[in-house]
Design a protein around this motif. Structure first.
Motif, mmCIF file in Angstrom:
data_model
loop_
_atom_site.group_PDB
_atom_site.id
_atom_site.type_symbol
_atom_site.label_atom_id
_atom_site.label_comp_id
_atom_site.label_asym_id
_atom_site.label_seq_id
_atom_site.Cartn_x
_atom_site.Cartn_y
_atom_site.Cartn_z
ATOM 1 N N PHE A 141 0.676 -1.249 0.026
ATOM 2 C CA PHE A 141 -0.127 0.073 0.076
ATOM 3 C C PHE A 141 0.762 1.233 -0.006
ATOM 4 C CE2 PHE A 141 -3.698 -2.691 -0.035
ATOM 5 C CZ PHE A 141 -4.657 -1.947 -0.110
ATOM 6 N N LEU A 142 1.920 1.204 0.383
ATOM 7 C CA LEU A 142 3.114 2.207 0.150
ATOM 8 C C LEU A 142 3.289 2.470 -1.203
ATOM 9 C CD1 LEU A 142 5.364 1.918 3.246
ATOM 10 C CD2 LEU A 142 3.601 3.908 2.778
ATOM 11 N N SER A 143 3.331 1.470 -1.981
ATOM 12 C CA SER A 143 3.544 1.700 -3.514
ATOM 13 C C SER A 143 2.287 2.088 -4.052
ATOM 14 C CB SER A 143 3.884 0.208 -4.147
ATOM 15 O OG SER A 143 4.010 0.176 -5.339
ATOM 16 N N ILE A 144 1.100 1.598 -3.815
ATOM 17 C CA ILE A 144 -0.075 2.141 -4.371
ATOM 18 C C ILE A 144 -0.293 3.498 -4.005
ATOM 19 C CG2 ILE A 144 -2.474 1.865 -3.648
ATOM 20 C CD1 ILE A 144 -2.265 -1.149 -3.467
ATOM 21 N N ARG A 145 0.316 4.029 -2.878
ATOM 22 C CA ARG A 145 0.148 5.191 -2.383
ATOM 23 C C ARG A 145 1.071 6.242 -3.215
ATOM 24 N NH1 ARG A 145 1.834 7.234 3.478
ATOM 25 N NH2 ARG A 145 3.942 6.947 2.495
ATOM 26 N N ASN A 146 1.978 5.758 -3.758
ATOM 27 C CA ASN A 146 3.039 6.474 -4.735
ATOM 28 C C ASN A 146 2.238 6.762 -6.060
ATOM 29 O OD1 ASN A 146 5.262 6.727 -2.841
ATOM 30 N ND2 ASN A 146 6.203 4.866 -3.663
ATOM 31 N N VAL A 147 1.506 5.649 -6.585
ATOM 32 C CA VAL A 147 0.793 5.741 -7.965
ATOM 33 C C VAL A 147 -0.371 6.950 -7.601
ATOM 34 C CG1 VAL A 147 -0.869 4.608 -9.408
ATOM 35 C CG2 VAL A 147 1.306 3.450 -8.444
ATOM 36 N N ILE A 148 -1.173 6.756 -6.447
ATOM 37 C CA ILE A 148 -2.050 7.593 -6.031
ATOM 38 C C ILE A 148 -1.601 8.992 -6.125
ATOM 39 C CG2 ILE A 148 -3.828 8.485 -4.129
ATOM 40 C CD1 ILE A 148 -4.116 5.585 -3.441
ATOM 41 N N ASP A 149 -0.297 9.024 -5.584
ATOM 42 C CA ASP A 149 -0.035 10.745 -5.644
ATOM 43 C C ASP A 149 0.380 11.167 -6.912
ATOM 44 O OD1 ASP A 149 0.295 10.803 -2.887
ATOM 45 O OD2 ASP A 149 2.512 10.044 -2.588
ATOM 46 N N ALA A 150 0.502 10.232 -7.973
ATOM 47 C CA ALA A 150 0.648 10.567 -9.356
ATOM 48 C C ALA A 150 -0.767 11.088 -9.991
ATOM 49 C CB ALA A 150 1.271 9.502 -10.211
ATOM 50 N N HIS A 151 -1.968 10.924 -9.203
ATOM 51 C CA HIS A 151 -3.091 11.455 -9.867
ATOM 52 C C HIS A 151 -3.924 12.216 -8.951
ATOM 53 C CE1 HIS A 151 -2.412 8.549 -13.023
ATOM 54 N NE2 HIS A 151 -2.299 7.727 -12.154
ATOM 55 N N PRO A 152 -3.157 13.539 -8.649
ATOM 56 C CA PRO A 152 -3.962 14.310 -7.529
ATOM 57 C C PRO A 152 -5.246 14.929 -7.952
ATOM 58 C CG PRO A 152 -2.178 15.679 -8.775
ATOM 59 C CD PRO A 152 -2.025 14.026 -9.212
ATOM 60 N N ASP A 153 -5.599 14.678 -9.396
ATOM 61 C CA ASP A 153 -7.198 15.007 -9.646
ATOM 62 C C ASP A 153 -7.897 14.172 -9.365
ATOM 63 O OD1 ASP A 153 -5.788 13.480 -11.386
ATOM 64 O OD2 ASP A 153 -7.112 13.987 -12.958
ATOM 65 N N LYS A 154 -7.538 13.011 -8.660
ATOM 66 C CA LYS A 154 -8.724 11.816 -8.538
ATOM 67 C C LYS A 154 -8.683 11.866 -6.799
ATOM 68 C CE LYS A 154 -8.976 10.711 -12.775
ATOM 69 N NZ LYS A 154 -9.945 11.028 -13.698
ATOM 70 N N ILE A 155 -9.840 11.142 -6.267
ATOM 71 C CA ILE A 155 -9.953 10.899 -4.897
ATOM 72 C C ILE A 155 -9.902 9.541 -4.705
ATOM 73 C CG2 ILE A 155 -11.578 10.943 -2.999
ATOM 74 C CD1 ILE A 155 -12.624 13.735 -3.872
ATOM 75 N N PHE A 156 -9.074 8.829 -4.052
ATOM 76 C CA PHE A 156 -8.924 7.545 -3.702
ATOM 77 C C PHE A 156 -9.110 7.262 -2.000
ATOM 78 C CE2 PHE A 156 -6.034 8.404 -7.105
ATOM 79 C CZ PHE A 156 -6.051 7.267 -7.931
ATOM 80 N N ILE A 157 -10.295 6.260 -2.125
ATOM 81 C CA ILE A 157 -10.714 5.671 -0.753
ATOM 82 C C ILE A 157 -10.304 4.118 -0.819
ATOM 83 C CG2 ILE A 157 -12.775 5.499 0.588
ATOM 84 C CD1 ILE A 157 -13.892 7.567 -0.906
ATOM 85 N N PRO A 158 -9.170 3.851 -0.074
ATOM 86 C CA PRO A 158 -8.927 2.232 0.165
ATOM 87 C C PRO A 158 -9.677 2.064 1.593
ATOM 88 C CG PRO A 158 -7.060 3.572 0.591
ATOM 89 C CD PRO A 158 -8.192 4.433 0.454
ATOM 90 N N LEU A 159 -10.787 1.119 1.276
ATOM 91 C CA LEU A 159 -11.654 0.664 2.549
ATOM 92 C C LEU A 159 -10.622 -0.257 3.312
ATOM 93 C CD1 LEU A 159 -15.256 0.222 1.098
ATOM 94 C CD2 LEU A 159 -14.260 2.298 2.326
ATOM 95 N N THR A 160 -10.858 -0.390 4.449
ATOM 96 C CA THR A 160 -10.447 -1.448 5.234
ATOM 97 C C THR A 160 -11.068 -2.731 5.059
ATOM 98 O OG1 THR A 160 -11.763 -1.231 6.903
ATOM 99 C CG2 THR A 160 -9.769 0.028 7.033
ATOM 100 N N THR A 161 -10.456 -4.000 5.161
ATOM 101 C CA THR A 161 -10.714 -5.095 4.899
ATOM 102 C C THR A 161 -11.755 -5.678 5.929
ATOM 103 O OG1 THR A 161 -8.760 -5.822 3.943
ATOM 104 C CG2 THR A 161 -9.954 -7.281 4.442
#
Length: 197
Positions: A141-161
């Motif tokens: 999820f740190l790697s995923i967060r790096n990808v999310i940072d590259a798309h600041p025009d989008k909102i991301f919501i990772p729901l807990t399991t």
């Protein structure tokens, strides 16, 4: 536990999070990537209806066999070929590391066609068998967060399991599942990343 009540409470919370994020970016289209528990949340929590009432267009994608459901709640007959139908943390890691193409031809590229991207693992991912496995989830999820940072025009919501029922886990795995949920909602993960909720 009353599953319908829990689904409704989660749905209300989800609506509040999206509304809070919307103040900054005014999103219109939402995609929720899930498996069975997420499908129950959509249906029993009336998520689509609640978000439609707020003026959003809510789409969701379940298992590949179920595919994409449109804003009217109708199956489209389209699936985005999620690799191995895997929504565990390693599956999300693989999806978020796909190349982005236009026109969209993979899962990540399709997800990025929406303003708000909600994604979750299903309950089996709460069976975290070791501290090393928990650390691996965090690394994914740190790697995923790096990808999310590259798309600041989008909102991301990772729901807990979703948690496992008590007779399907043990105290050690349950404690690690709780640590995982706490991590995804912590300042350690979220602070400084304004498009993750």
């Amino acid at each position: 536990m009353n599953y319908r009540r829990i689904a409704a409470l989660v749905a209300v919370g989800l609506c509040l999070v999206i509304s809070a994020g919307a103040a900054a970016q005014s999103p219109a289209r939402i995609i929720f990537m899930h498996h069975s528990t997420g499908g129950a949340l959509v249906g029993e929590g009336n998520v689509r209806e609640r978000l439609t009432t707020l003026g959003y267009e809510f789409w969701d994608h379940g298992y590949n066999g179920d595919g994409l459901t449109n804003a009217q709640g109708q199956a489209t007959g389209i699936n985005w070929d999620m690799p191995n139908d895997n929504t565990d943390p390693d599956g999300w890691y693989n999806i978020f590391n796909q190349p982005v193409h236009s026109p969209a031809d993979n899962t990540l590229s399709h997800m990025l066609e929406y303003d708000v991207i909600i994604f979750k693992s299903c309950f089996p991912a709460s069976n975290i068998g070791s501290d090393e496995a928990l650390q691996q989830y965090k690394d994914y999820f740190l790697s995923i967060r790096n990808v999310i940072d590259a798309h600041p025009d989008k909102i991301f919501i990772p729901l807990t399991t979703p948690p496992l029922v008590p007779n399907a886990t043990n105290s050690e795995a349950a404690a690690r599942a709780r640590q995982w949920a706490n991590y995804l909602t912590s300042a350690e993960y979220l602070q400084g990343h304004p498009n993750i909720f």
